[in-house]
Design a protein around this motif. Sequence first.
Motif, mmCIF file in Angstrom:
data_model
loop_
_atom_site.group_PDB
_atom_site.id
_atom_site.type_symbol
_atom_site.label_atom_id
_atom_site.label_comp_id
_atom_site.label_asym_id
_atom_site.label_seq_id
_atom_site.Cartn_x
_atom_site.Cartn_y
_atom_site.Cartn_z
ATOM 1 N N ILE A 186 2.055 -10.751 8.625
ATOM 2 C CA ILE A 186 1.199 -9.710 8.112
ATOM 3 C C ILE A 186 0.883 -8.481 8.892
ATOM 4 N N VAL A 187 0.991 -8.678 10.310
ATOM 5 C CA VAL A 187 0.726 -7.575 11.061
ATOM 6 C C VAL A 187 1.835 -6.644 10.926
ATOM 7 N N GLU A 188 3.162 -7.159 11.241
ATOM 8 C CA GLU A 188 4.317 -6.273 11.422
ATOM 9 C C GLU A 188 4.485 -5.508 10.107
ATOM 10 N N PHE A 189 3.902 -6.075 9.002
ATOM 11 C CA PHE A 189 4.383 -5.406 7.574
ATOM 12 C C PHE A 189 3.123 -5.051 7.101
ATOM 13 N N LYS A 190 1.987 -5.146 7.597
ATOM 14 C CA LYS A 190 0.713 -4.426 6.939
ATOM 15 C C LYS A 190 0.593 -4.934 5.581
ATOM 16 N N ILE A 191 0.531 -6.361 5.353
ATOM 17 C CA ILE A 191 0.699 -7.082 3.860
ATOM 18 C C ILE A 191 -1.171 -6.879 3.429
ATOM 19 N N PRO A 192 -1.404 -6.410 2.649
ATOM 20 C CA PRO A 192 -2.813 -5.970 2.027
ATOM 21 C C PRO A 192 -3.437 -7.387 1.860
ATOM 22 N N TYR A 193 -4.621 -7.546 2.162
ATOM 23 C CA TYR A 193 -5.432 -8.851 2.171
ATOM 24 C C TYR A 193 -5.274 -9.228 0.634
#
Length: 477
Positions: A186-193
């Motif tokens: 989630i952090v590395e690829f900035k996956i949306p909530y």
Amino acid sequence: MNTTERDLRLEMLNSLLTTPHRKLEQVAEIHQLIVELDPIFYGHLAVWYQRHGDVRDHKEVFVAHLLTSNLTEHRDAGFMMLQEFPPYQVARVVDFMKQQQNKMPRSARTAVRRYLKTRESNPALFDRAALRGRKAIKHLYASLHIKPNERANAILFRDTPPEDSLANVLKQLAKAKSTAEQARLIVEFKIPYTIAIGAIKQLTPVVLVALINSMTPQEVINNLKSLQARGAMDHPEVKKLIDSKLEEASKSGRVAAFKAQIAVDNADFDADTVARLEKVTNEQVKRRGTIARPTALLIDKSGSMDSAIALGKQLAALISGITQAELFVYAFDTIPYPVTAKGKELTDWERAFQHINAGGGTSIGCALEAMRKKKQVVDQIILVTDEGENATPYFSEAYKTYCREFAVMPNVVIVRLGTYYNWVETQLKQQQAPVETFTFAGDYYSLPNLVPLLTRPSRLELLMEILDMPLPVRTDK
């Protein structure tokens, strides 16, 4: 500028206060009318609203009309403005042109093709767009028969995403068994909530922290109720992170002013969170401009006018937060009730209005008569009413006396609501008083659209500012 032209332009500005909730046909008629009668003004208004407006539905209808216009300048401006939209809005513009306007010009198809090909040429940009707007992008390719490149085809239609794509990362996220691995992805690829919660079965505090860190302040506000339902508010560290995002939201230039207030109204948050959300609203409103003219806000509290009182509180908070001049607030039925708040926040005005209840007859002029006797001189008057006046002093007569005694002619803005009349407006126009009417039929988050109308010395100056807004020029022909 004759009266008919000016009224039409102001009617267009009035329509921008409505929030059609994705029913674009509700605002299509006024757009169609003004683009036919005054296409030059319409083009500039479209660009001005793209920069300063809040209601996405209007932005979409503006671009659709520009793209289908007979004027080359309009089509070029619409071409460039469409490129700024997220995929779901581009899809809505296309559907509006097809379903409401029954046309899809070649230049509009070219604009969409350019939109898609620009994203295809940048894998990172395409992946992010496809992750958030997968359905909309597939709809654009399919409905306009645009052939995707190999990578886009693999991601969208064959469901065999390349290893370096975000779509493949989402598959890994769904398969990840440890919370540490989920948080890392989630952090590395900035996956949306909104995407991540569909792939993860259980949201732990570690995963929540990762998600919130990746969210923009606006996304936190939009999903606050969902975060609360998933226990985010119950963990001190997660709550602290949410609070920091809300603090950031009050300073951000990319947050809708009244979205935070809607979040307050739609959920049961603790007092601290409510206060933070109200601060976001107040700070965002202040960014819209300042009122330099003494102003009176007169609110109808006669029978069945509970909605006017509720709207009046919001307007009082909005105006008091951005005014540099005196503000006089009165509620009225057949007698005036001066309302004074001890601060400028919405909570301050809620307290100031707590004993103001709807009831009684209607003398809109009684509040202005009280102002005259107290020598409270203003340059603009905002009336929140249905204009159903049935008792003396009548507003038009009180206004005439007020103008004569103080040698002024305040601009009158009538904010209509409910089942309204045009009695006050007609009486004022007969004595050539400067009056505009705005029908409030939308959500509170559209209220900041009133700010440009209250911060200019005159409506004419606002119209001239709009006309000075240059149209984007297409440079790739």
